[in-house]
Scaffold this motif. Structure first.
Motif, short mmCIF file in Angstrom:
data_model
loop_
_atom_site.label_atom_id
_atom_site.label_comp_id
_atom_site.label_asym_id
_atom_site.label_seq_id
_atom_site.Cartn_x
_atom_site.Cartn_y
_atom_site.Cartn_z
N ASP A 1 48.01 36.60 2.49
CA ASP A 1 47.67 38.01 2.32
C ASP A 1 48.82 38.91 2.78
OD1 ASP A 1 45.06 37.53 1.35
OD2 ASP A 1 44.30 37.28 3.38
N VAL A 2 49.45 38.52 3.89
CA VAL A 2 50.59 39.28 4.41
C VAL A 2 51.70 39.33 3.37
CG1 VAL A 2 52.39 39.37 6.18
CG2 VAL A 2 50.04 38.75 6.82
N TYR A 3 52.04 38.18 2.82
CA TYR A 3 53.10 38.11 1.81
C TYR A 3 52.73 38.91 0.57
CZ TYR A 3 56.26 34.76 3.99
OH TYR A 3 57.19 34.16 4.81
N ASN A 4 51.47 38.84 0.16
CA ASN A 4 51.04 39.57 -1.04
C ASN A 4 51.14 41.08 -0.85
OD1 ASN A 4 50.54 37.38 -2.68
ND2 ASN A 4 48.38 37.23 -2.11
N ILE A 5 50.89 41.54 0.35
CA ILE A 5 51.03 42.98 0.64
C ILE A 5 52.49 43.39 0.52
CG2 ILE A 5 50.85 44.72 2.46
CD1 ILE A 5 48.30 43.16 3.40
N PHE A 6 53.38 42.61 1.09
CA PHE A 6 54.81 42.90 0.95
C PHE A 6 55.24 42.81 -0.52
CE2 PHE A 6 55.48 41.59 5.58
CZ PHE A 6 55.78 42.88 5.99
N GLY A 7 54.64 41.88 -1.26
CA GLY A 7 54.98 41.71 -2.68
C GLY A 7 54.59 42.92 -3.49
N TYR A 8 53.39 43.46 -3.24
CA TYR A 8 52.98 44.67 -3.96
C TYR A 8 53.91 45.83 -3.61
CZ TYR A 8 50.82 49.02 -5.14
OH TYR A 8 50.63 50.29 -5.62
N MET A 9 54.22 45.95 -2.32
CA MET A 9 55.13 47.02 -1.90
C MET A 9 56.45 46.91 -2.67
SD MET A 9 57.31 47.38 1.60
CE MET A 9 58.38 46.10 0.92
N SER A 10 56.97 45.71 -2.80
CA SER A 10 58.24 45.51 -3.48
C SER A 10 58.15 45.90 -4.95
CB SER A 10 58.67 44.04 -3.38
OG SER A 10 58.82 43.66 -2.03
#
Length: 794
Positions: free
Chosen positions: A168-177
């Motif tokens: 979930d943490v990585y997916n949040i950063f992925g959406y931000m990117s």
């Protein structure tokens, strides 16, 4: 009569019971800011002081204990926001909101962010401090999920609380990117204009970088309707309940230019407004570490932060890290596509999307060597040749967790730059200043050069083996400036200077903010914290008065009405300010909209014209194109046997603007003040329901500022002449290393995402009026102004 009294008594009793129930629910649902709470997996008692704006100051015996406590208190205030953010990248919003967000889910599920996150996690060093601290933070979130109060949004939508994970943490950063990227909205539209109208029509668009006049200095066949891609992606992002990152300002002033001889750091990342607002502030103090950070919901390490030794923040680099490729199917085998090495099989990936109150939807995603096929993910481009999206974030080694950990745990400028080097995407301007007097501008992103024959502003050829040939650059030559001789650094999403003779392609914003920032910083050598704060709230454009003068020069004043004469008089005296009671910006923006509409819509059509308005390119066009007498765009192709001129279009646009303003605001020009048309409402996803709007939304407010001034409160143009602010500074921060304990900040609404908390909107009025509050570091002061929550080992 007795029966009536009994009925009345029953009704009053029921009302009283309802009121009492609501009061009890309200008191129960408020966050817990004081008392004692048992917490598993902490070694020693941990104290959290919530200051007068709800910011937690966490005092612990170890970083791991502090991170567990951070996860708990972050979830207490922002669990709903965490839930929302973790769902967008894997395509799980339809589980919450139903089929209306199915298109968004199909698109994001197809991008492959979720799969990329999974791969990145397998490569993590599970013994590293960064990993252990991230897992402690996640543990804190999950403990709150198990034992804490359920947010009202969960109850209204009937959501279950599922455990938070590292993915979930990585997916949040992925959406931000992804939200940082602009190519997905811009390249298809430009390709469409080229194919349908010809290259002559793109001369005014400055695709060669010629519009980037104020640059950041370094130191040391048949036309396919590609615009449907732009329209579809823009629509998905605009209608998403999760805010997108847009732009930003930042500047760092060296000791030589400050009154107290220490670095002053300023930053205000521009993000689409939402409620809750983007950032959650938290201050961590342990024996060997301290940080005051700004956290995205559901992420363990801050993207903006400072302590007594250094400060950092970010703006968007706007470099091009996303390309689209026109692919070609094998005419004899629909399961294959053409490459420079012959036909290859599509990789097929299936994604199952769960939809609330409906059956599951199975999405089949085809992928080429470049990436997923957009035709499978977006409406409106079915039946055309396949277009694949190539994005650096999903193609390069993803070290985003290690990077943000490193940024928040740096020992000096060199170790900080090593952290920046770990970020392959998104492209960021990461600003730095420290107590020793160092200042630095660093750019993140895996930069690459394409073949000289390739123009990355258009959809590229996926079959020739040339357009996709990338020469990746070493991080050491990324644009940067370290302790420059002019003693300040800044970024306003403007174009950097060429590196090794190469201007990196991108979607840079016009020079307006950059020019204003540099013109204010350059002549002054005694800057104070107060003055930097005032500069962050500056509402004046260095560019718009000259554009207005240029437009006025084309007018024929012989037949002006009294309103038109008054409007021209006001514009001639305008210094470019956008304050609440200013009249000039109301006139200017309406004239600009009509000029753009009368110039571009006849060739583009209404849909593509509105798409152009949503890109950064249109902001670059206005100044040079409006001066260009020979621009091909002046002619109205809808009129036969007539070729319109610049003078005719600008005169027509002016008359239409004044007439529209009279109809909208009345005949009294003096009443056309900016506050009547420029407003801001922070919208919660549930605030779209009329009955819930007053509970969840914050505002509306009349606000100063405008598009592309330092106080960048930006909006979309509409024919109605109402400028509803879509986004702006997600925080304003000023860090003064001569007085570090009194550095200051502000959030757009409040620290808490819980509508029953007093900190849900307690900063909104301060934000709108340009005020700040302290980012407290002094423990004695913190204790005096705070409530106290103690976590006891369970």
């Amino acid at each position: 009569m007795k029966i009536f009294k009994k009925i009345l008594l029953v009704i009053l009793t029921l009302i009283l019971i309802l009121v009492l129930a609501l009061v009890v629910y309200y008191l129960y649902s408020k966050p817990t800011y004081e008392g004692a709470q048992k917490l598993k997996n902490i070694q020693k008692e941990t104290t959290v002081y919530f200051d007068d704006f709800g910011v937690p100051h966490i005092y612990a015996s170890s970083q791991k204990d502090a991170m567990t406590a951070l996860g708990y208190v972050h979830a207490q205030d922002r669990l709903w926001q965490m839930e929302l953010l973790r769902r967008i990248a894997p395509g799980r919003l339809s589980e919450m909101f139903g089929s209306k967000l199915l298109k968004t889910d199909q698109f994001f599920a197809g991008l492959g962010i979720d799969e990329n996150s999974e791969k990145a996690i397998t490569k993590l060093d599970k013994n590293s401090e960064g990993y252990e601290l991230a897992m402690a933070y996640i543990d804190g979130i999950n403990q709150y999920m198990e034992e804490g109060k359920t947010p009202i949004e969960f109850q209204i939508l009937g959501l279950k609380k599922d455990k938070f994970t590292l993915k979930d943490v990585y997916n949040i950063f992925g959406y931000m990117s992804f939200s940082f990227a602009m190519a997905q909205k811009t390249d298809p539209l430009l390709t469409d204009i080229r194919n349908k109208l010809g290259l002559e029509y793109l001369k005014d668009f400055g695709l060669d970088g010629s519009f980037g006049k104020t640059q950041i200095k370094n130191f040391d066949g048949k036309a396919i309707d590609y615009s449907e891609i732009s329209k579809s992606v823009a629509s998905l992002l605009d209608n998403s309940p999760v805010p997108a990152f847009i732009g930003s300002n930042s500047w760092v002033i060296a000791p030589q230019k400050t009154k107290n001889g220490k670095v002053i750091f300023a930053n205000d990342p521009h993000i689409a407004f939402s409620q809750p607002c983007t950032w959650y502030e938290a201050h961590i103090v342990v024996p060997d570490y301290e940080i005051y950070g700004y956290y995205l919901a559901g992420t363990p390490f801050p993207l903006l932060a400072h302590n007594r030794d250094y400060a950092y923040g970010l703006t968007m680099f706007e470099n091009d890290d996303l390309d689209m490729f026109q692919e070609e199917d094998n005419p004899n085998n629909k399961n294959q596509y053409k490459s420079a090495n012959g036909f290859q099989n599509y990789t097929i990936r299936k994604e199952t999307i769960k939809v609330k109150d409906s059956s599951d939807v199975v999405l089949e995603v085809r992928e080429t060597q470049h990436g997923p096929i957009m035709n499978d993910l977006l409406e409106g481009i079915k039946g055309t040749k396949p277009v694949a999206m190539s994005w650096i974030y999903t193609q390069q080694n993803n070290q985003i967790l290690e990077a943000v950990y490193s940024l928040s745990h740096s020992k000096n400028l060199d170790s900080f730059r090593k952290g920046v080097s770990l970020i392959a995407a998104p492209g960021l301007n990461i600003m730095y200043g420290d107590a020793k007097g160092n200042i630095a501008w660093n750019t993140s992103g895996k930069l690459y050069k394409l073949d000289k024959s390739v123009n990355s502003n258009f959809i590229l050829n996926g079959t020739n083996g040339i357009d996709d040939r990338k020469k990746f650059q070493d991080f050491s030559i990324n644009p940067h400036a370290i302790n420059p001789s002019w003693n300040y650094i800044y970024s306003a999403n403007n174009q950097p200077e060429a590196v090794d003779g190469y201007l990196y392609p991108g979607y840079y914003l016009p020079q307006d903010r950059a020019k204003r920032i540099s013109s204010l910083l350059q002549p002054k050598n005694n800057w104070t914290k107060k003055e930097v704060g005032e500069m962050l709230n500056d509402n004046t454009s260095s560019i718009t008065p000259s554009i207005a003068t240029n437009l006025i020069s084309a007018l024929d004043s012989k037949a002006f009405s009294s309103s038109e004469k008054q409007a021209i008089s006001i514009l001639k005296k305008w210094n470019g300010s956008n304050n609440l009671k200013d009249i000039a910006p109301t006139i200017y923006q309406k004239w600009i909209y009509n000029y753009l509409k009368n110039t571009f819509q006849d060739e583009l059509g209404e849909t593509d014209f509105n798409m152009l308005l949503s890109t950064h390119i249109v902001k670059q066009i206005i100044e040079p194109q409006s001066r260009n007498e020979s621009s091909i765009w002046w002619d109205d192709v809808a009129t036969k046997n007539k070729k319109e001129t610049r003078t005719e279009i600008l005169n027509k646009s002016f008359h239409e603007a004044i007439s529209a303003l009279e109809n909208q605001l009345g005949k009294e020009v003096d009443s056309w003040t900016w506050n009547r048309v420029h407003t801001l409402e922070h919208q919660h996803p549930l605030g779209q329901v009329a009955a819930l709007r007053s509970v969840f939304n914050v505002g509306p407010f009349e606000v100063p500022g405008s598009t592309e001034v330092i106080n960048n409160l930006f909006f979309n143009f509409t024919n109605a002449g109402e400028y509803q602010v879509k986004g702006g500074p997600s925080t304003r921060r000023v860090i003064d290393f001569s007085d570090i304990e009194n550095s200051m900040s502000i959030l757009p609404t409040g620290q808490s995402g819980n509508p029953f908390s007093k900190h849900y909107n307690d900063q909104a009025e301060m934000y709108n009026t340009g005020k700040f509050r302290k980012m407290k570091l002094n423990k004695e002061e913190i204790i005096k102004t705070s409530t106290k929550l103690v976590f006891i080992p369970k």
